[in-house]
Design a protein around this motif. Structure first.
Motif, PDB file in Angstrom:
ATOM      1  N   CYS A 123       0.859  -1.183   0.000  1.00 57.07           N
ATOM      2  CA  CYS A 123       0.000   0.000   0.000  1.00 57.07           C
ATOM      3  C   CYS A 123       0.897   1.235   0.000  1.00 57.07           C
ATOM      4  N   SER A 124       0.617   2.164  -0.905  1.00 52.77           N
ATOM      5  CA  SER A 124       1.443   3.377  -1.009  1.00 52.77           C
ATOM      6  C   SER A 124       1.156   4.347   0.144  1.00 52.77           C
ATOM      7  N   ALA A 125       0.030   4.181   0.846  1.00 52.18           N
ATOM      8  CA  ALA A 125      -0.304   5.090   1.945  1.00 52.18           C
ATOM      9  C   ALA A 125       0.186   4.556   3.299  1.00 52.18           C
ATOM     10  N   CYS A 126      -0.224   3.343   3.673  1.00 53.67           N
ATOM     11  CA  CYS A 126       0.130   2.842   5.005  1.00 53.67           C
ATOM     12  C   CYS A 126       1.277   1.840   4.987  1.00 53.67           C
ATOM     13  N   GLY A 127       1.655   1.339   3.808  1.00 50.90           N
ATOM     14  CA  GLY A 127       2.806   0.441   3.703  1.00 50.90           C
ATOM     15  C   GLY A 127       2.528  -1.017   3.993  1.00 50.90           C
ATOM     16  N   ILE A 128       1.287  -1.392   4.226  1.00 54.34           N
ATOM     17  CA  ILE A 128       0.969  -2.799   4.483  1.00 54.34           C
ATOM     18  C   ILE A 128       1.299  -3.619   3.244  1.00 54.34           C
ATOM     19  N   ARG A 129       1.815  -4.820   3.474  1.00 49.15           N
ATOM     20  CA  ARG A 129       2.257  -5.687   2.392  1.00 49.15           C
ATOM     21  C   ARG A 129       1.249  -6.825   2.211  1.00 49.15           C
ATOM     22  N   TYR A 130       0.896  -7.108   0.954  1.00 50.64           N
ATOM     23  CA  TYR A 130      -0.011  -8.199   0.604  1.00 50.64           C
ATOM     24  C   TYR A 130       0.738  -9.181  -0.282  1.00 50.64           C
ATOM     25  N   GLU A 131       0.564 -10.473  -0.044  1.00 54.67           N
ATOM     26  CA  GLU A 131       1.147 -11.501  -0.897  1.00 54.67           C
ATOM     27  C   GLU A 131       0.009 -12.288  -1.524  1.00 54.67           C
ATOM     28  N   ARG A 132       0.071 -12.471  -2.824  1.00 56.18           N
ATOM     29  CA  ARG A 132      -0.980 -13.167  -3.566  1.00 56.18           C
ATOM     30  C   ARG A 132      -0.357 -14.168  -4.529  1.00 56.18           C
ATOM     31  N   HIS A 133      -1.113 -15.240  -4.839  1.00 54.07           N
ATOM     32  CA  HIS A 133      -0.674 -16.217  -5.833  1.00 54.07           C
ATOM     33  C   HIS A 133      -1.158 -15.826  -7.221  1.00 54.07           C
ATOM     34  N   ARG A 134      -2.140 -14.948  -7.287  1.00 54.61           N
ATOM     35  CA  ARG A 134      -2.652 -14.470  -8.574  1.00 54.61           C
ATOM     36  C   ARG A 134      -2.512 -12.959  -8.632  1.00 54.61           C
ATOM     37  N   ARG A 135      -2.330 -12.465  -9.834  1.00 53.04           N
ATOM     38  CA  ARG A 135      -2.229 -11.017 -10.017  1.00 53.04           C
ATOM     39  C   ARG A 135      -3.582 -10.366  -9.733  1.00 53.04           C
ATOM     40  N   ILE A 136      -3.514  -9.140  -9.218  1.00 54.96           N
ATOM     41  CA  ILE A 136      -4.749  -8.383  -9.007  1.00 54.96           C
ATOM     42  C   ILE A 136      -4.665  -7.096  -9.805  1.00 54.96           C
ATOM     43  N   ASN A 137      -5.800  -6.562 -10.135  1.00 56.91           N
ATOM     44  CA  ASN A 137      -5.887  -5.315 -10.885  1.00 56.91           C
ATOM     45  C   ASN A 137      -5.736  -4.160  -9.900  1.00 56.91           C
ATOM     46  N   THR A 138      -4.570  -3.510  -9.935  1.00 57.57           N
ATOM     47  CA  THR A 138      -4.285  -2.457  -8.958  1.00 57.57           C
ATOM     48  C   THR A 138      -5.054  -1.171  -9.230  1.00 57.57           C
ATOM     49  N   THR A 139      -5.668  -1.051 -10.401  1.00 64.32           N
ATOM     50  CA  THR A 139      -6.506   0.124 -10.652  1.00 64.32           C
ATOM     51  C   THR A 139      -7.908  -0.076 -10.090  1.00 64.32           C
ATOM     52  N   LYS A 140      -8.276  -1.331  -9.850  1.00 65.38           N
ATOM     53  CA  LYS A 140      -9.612  -1.643  -9.364  1.00 65.38           C
ATOM     54  C   LYS A 140      -9.635  -1.881  -7.850  1.00 65.38           C
TER      55      LYS A 140
END
Length: 155
Positions: A123-140
């Motif tokens: 997250c560009s605001a709070c810095g929390i990190r997410y790990e995923r096995h599939r790509r996500i649409n970062t605009t959505k």
């Protein structure tokens, strides 16, 4: 060689007698709607469906492998034995008849993310990190904590 439902039916009957020493008494046909599997054994009707894309891509050798695999399901199911992929009866019959456990992947169809590979987002605001096995649409999609924009981290 082009395969029709009639030629595939004859081939299946021959394979059944040669490898399983039992007759195949139901129908086998091409299903153009199959997408992710080479073939399918239908439990209620006992028919076998074959994916035509596998025949076009790999030819007769792969078709024979698919039919032998589905015939393993067919004969074990009709005998009341374990016909599922995880059953020992099924694994033993695959080995005995030289049938493949899985089909080769179709050319041009690749998974976007393979198992074990993790895509990291931050997250560009709070810095929390997410790990995923599939790509996500970062605009959505946004951060679930602060609704900030997500960005992919390449490590």
């Amino acid at each position: 060689m082009t395969f029709t439902d009639k030629t595939i039916q004859k081939l299946t009957e021959d394979l059944s007698l040669r490898f399983f020493e039992r007759p195949f008494l139901h129908k086998v046909y091409v299903n153009k709607r199959l997408r992710t599997t080479g073939g399918r054994y239908m439990l209620q009707s006992h028919h076998i469906e074959v994916n035509e894309k596998y025949i076009e891509a790999y030819g007769e050798e792969e078709l024979i492998g698919i039919l032998k695999h589905e015939l393993c399901h067919y004969h074990l199911h009709l005998q009341g034995k374990g016909y599922r992929h995880s059953d020992q009866d099924f694994k033993a019959l695959l080995k005995k008849t030289g049938s493949p456990r899985h089909c080769r992947p179709l050319p041009g169809l690749t998974q976007t993310v393979k198992r074990g590979i993790v895509i990291c987002y931050s997250c560009s605001a709070c810095g929390i990190r997410y790990e995923r096995h599939r790509r996500i649409n970062t605009t959505k999609y946004v951060c679930g904590v602060c609704k900030g924009m997500l960005k992919e981290i390449n490590e």
